[in-house]
Design a protein around this motif. Structure first.
Motif, PDB file in Angstrom:
ATOM      1  N   ASP A  53      -1.732   2.008   5.689  1.00  0.00           N
ATOM      2  CA  ASP A  53      -2.515   0.628   5.788  1.00  0.00           C
ATOM      3  C   ASP A  53      -3.525   0.621   4.729  1.00  0.00           C
ATOM      4  O   ASP A  53      -3.723  -0.326   4.074  1.00  0.00           O
ATOM      5  CB  ASP A  53      -2.899   0.310   7.076  1.00  0.00           C
ATOM      6  N   GLN A  54      -4.250   1.645   4.733  1.00  0.00           N
ATOM      7  CA  GLN A  54      -5.242   1.696   3.773  1.00  0.00           C
ATOM      8  C   GLN A  54      -4.819   1.411   2.204  1.00  0.00           C
ATOM      9  O   GLN A  54      -5.488   1.022   1.334  1.00  0.00           O
ATOM     10  CB  GLN A  54      -6.205   2.882   3.821  1.00  0.00           C
ATOM     11  N   ALA A  55      -3.862   2.206   2.082  1.00  0.00           N
ATOM     12  CA  ALA A  55      -3.002   2.356   0.834  1.00  0.00           C
ATOM     13  C   ALA A  55      -2.797   0.738   0.264  1.00  0.00           C
ATOM     14  O   ALA A  55      -2.898   0.447  -0.746  1.00  0.00           O
ATOM     15  CB  ALA A  55      -2.095   3.265   0.606  1.00  0.00           C
ATOM     16  N   VAL A  56      -2.115   0.144   1.254  1.00  0.00           N
ATOM     17  CA  VAL A  56      -1.478  -1.208   1.057  1.00  0.00           C
ATOM     18  C   VAL A  56      -2.864  -2.024   0.805  1.00  0.00           C
ATOM     19  O   VAL A  56      -2.961  -2.813  -0.292  1.00  0.00           O
ATOM     20  CB  VAL A  56      -0.889  -1.752   1.947  1.00  0.00           C
ATOM     21  N   GLU A  57      -3.907  -2.231   1.470  1.00  0.00           N
ATOM     22  CA  GLU A  57      -5.162  -2.809   1.384  1.00  0.00           C
ATOM     23  C   GLU A  57      -5.580  -2.572   0.068  1.00  0.00           C
ATOM     24  O   GLU A  57      -6.113  -3.374  -0.857  1.00  0.00           O
ATOM     25  CB  GLU A  57      -6.081  -2.510   2.404  1.00  0.00           C
ATOM     26  N   ARG A  58      -5.651  -1.221  -0.699  1.00  0.00           N
ATOM     27  CA  ARG A  58      -6.189  -0.869  -1.928  1.00  0.00           C
ATOM     28  C   ARG A  58      -5.307  -1.617  -2.850  1.00  0.00           C
ATOM     29  O   ARG A  58      -5.975  -2.093  -3.778  1.00  0.00           O
ATOM     30  CB  ARG A  58      -6.342   0.725  -2.002  1.00  0.00           C
TER      31      ARG A  58
END
Length: 414
Positions: free
Chosen positions: A402-407
């Motif tokens: 999820d953090q990767a997608v947000e970045r």
């Protein structure tokens, strides 16, 4: 020496495998304290099944050279496995054991004449292996609308362009990098083309047990048994990539190659590590504990891939739905104009910018023989602790992804 040594032509300009390189780079950045979201390397995050670990402990004393083609007990176990699980007509003498399916594929490309046909996109090592062997290779385009699955008409057109003579096709199913799984109808149509154009097929089915497609996995050997060589191994479904054990199943019609293959093995790697071969036997037996464990891991792989797929769609990427393995192949075409204004026009430039600016590790589509301007990337949905995930129940949490997608979303909105 007064002069630098000169490399032979096939090695000049040869680069490290993109998948291995990105893994080491991401590990290095993390060691330096950077919080990298690692979607670049496709290594199963789960522990090796405990029965295999115990079998390896029990076999640690085994030190004798084994037959080049493989431990007889392992070959018998693999043959039963291919027969019972996939419905192939398999016998122990048709099985070859090697140090990873990658090495076995290289051996096969060495042993058989003819140009290599590579669906685009495909796994990163097929082309370089052909290059090392001075074997001509030809890309066969696939389409996003068809999930990047190779279609019979495209294969037929390429074969007609090449003319008569033996050809080799490598078909990775389920696919790395796309996560696609061929339907039975598609495989049957491909089999017809292969018979018509004298095409031998190396069916790279290393992800066959990591299947969650609607139809369920079916291999090309069910429709083209006389011309399909199946390769598999321990690295994906059994989470034992570093053990380096692969297997290949030759069809009865091609058994004549075994003496030459055995000779090649005898002059190269001699045999696979003895303890590893003994330890691998339970993986291919009807061991309910291991099969249940593999099924549990596959359910989590499915949840991870479907979760990441949905997140990619939410931020506006094109992303075919994955059906097997642990990969997705999204593209950034909807953002091509805004990316171009930032000087980003290729998938390599895109991945470099995402790593440098947002610490998200992805692999460019061009590493998988996809057009650079297609702005596609391969994402491996395995950035989580498998051991911890096995203790959870659905719905699973994939916070690192999820953090990767947000970045990525932040990068696109900049």
């Amino acid at each position: 020496m007064s002069q630098a040594p000169v490399l032979q032509a096939p090695f000049a300009g040869l680069k490290e495998s993109a998948t291995l390189k990105i893994n080491q780079l991401a590990k290095q950045l993390r060691a330096e304290g950077k919080e990298v979201c690692h979607l670049g390397f496709g290594e199963s995050p789960f522990p090796v099944p405990e029965p295999l670990v115990q079998a390896l402990r029990d076999a640690a004393h085994e030190k004798t050279y084994l037959p080049g083609l493989g431990l007889p007990e392992l070959r018998a176990s693999v043959a039963r496995f291919f027969t019972e699980v996939f419905g192939y007509a398999a016998h122990p003498h048709q099985v070859v054991v090697g140090p990873g399916s990658k090495e076995l594929i290289f051996n096969l490309l060495y042993l058989f004449e003819g140009p290599l046909l590579i669906p685009s996109p495909s796994w990163v090592s097929y082309g370089p292996q052909a290059h090392l062997l001075n074997k001509p290779s030809h890309l066969v385009a696939t389409q996003r609308e068809q999930g990047y699955r190779l279609q019979a008409d495209a294969l037929d057109a390429t074969c007609r362009e090449l003319g008569p003579g033996q050809k080799l096709l490598i078909l990775n199913n389920p696919s790395n990098p796309t996560g696609s799984v061929h339907t039975a109808a598609e495989l049957e149509a491909l089999a017809t083309v292969c018979r018509q154009h004298q095409v031998l097929v190396i069916a790279d089915e290393i992800y066959a047990l990591v299947d969650y497609s609607r139809e369920g996995f079916t291999g090309l050997a069910r429709f083209y048994p006389e011309g399909t060589i199946v390769t598999s191994g321990l690295s994906k479904a059994f989470s034992a990539g570093g053990w380096r054990l692969g297997v290949a199943l030759l069809p009865e019609a091609l058994e004549g190659v075994l003496p030459a293959w055995n000779a090649l093995i005898s002059e190269t790697f001699s045999c696979v590590s003895s303890p590893i071969q003994y330890a691998a036997v339970p993986a291919f037996e009807a061991n309910e504990a291991i099969r249940s464990y593999v099924s549990q891991c596959t359910r989590i792989h499915q949840a991870a891939c479907q979760h990441l797929h949905q997140r990619f769609l939410e931020i506006g990427l094109n992303a075919p739905e994955p059906e097997g393995g642990f990969y997705l192949f999204p593209d950034f075409q909807p953002f091509s104009d805004s990316l171009a204004r930032r000087g980003i026009t290729t998938s390599a430039e895109l991945c470099q910018a995402l790593l440098e600016q947002e610490q998200v590790a992805l692999l460019p589509g061009e590493a998988f023989f996809f057009p650079a301007e297609g702005l596609a990337v391969r994402a491996a949905a395995v950035d989580y602790s498998g051991a911890e995930m096995l203790q959870q129940t659905a719905p699973f949490s994939f916070s690192q992804m999820d953090q990767a997608v947000e970045r990525i979303a932040r990068f696109l909105s900049a």
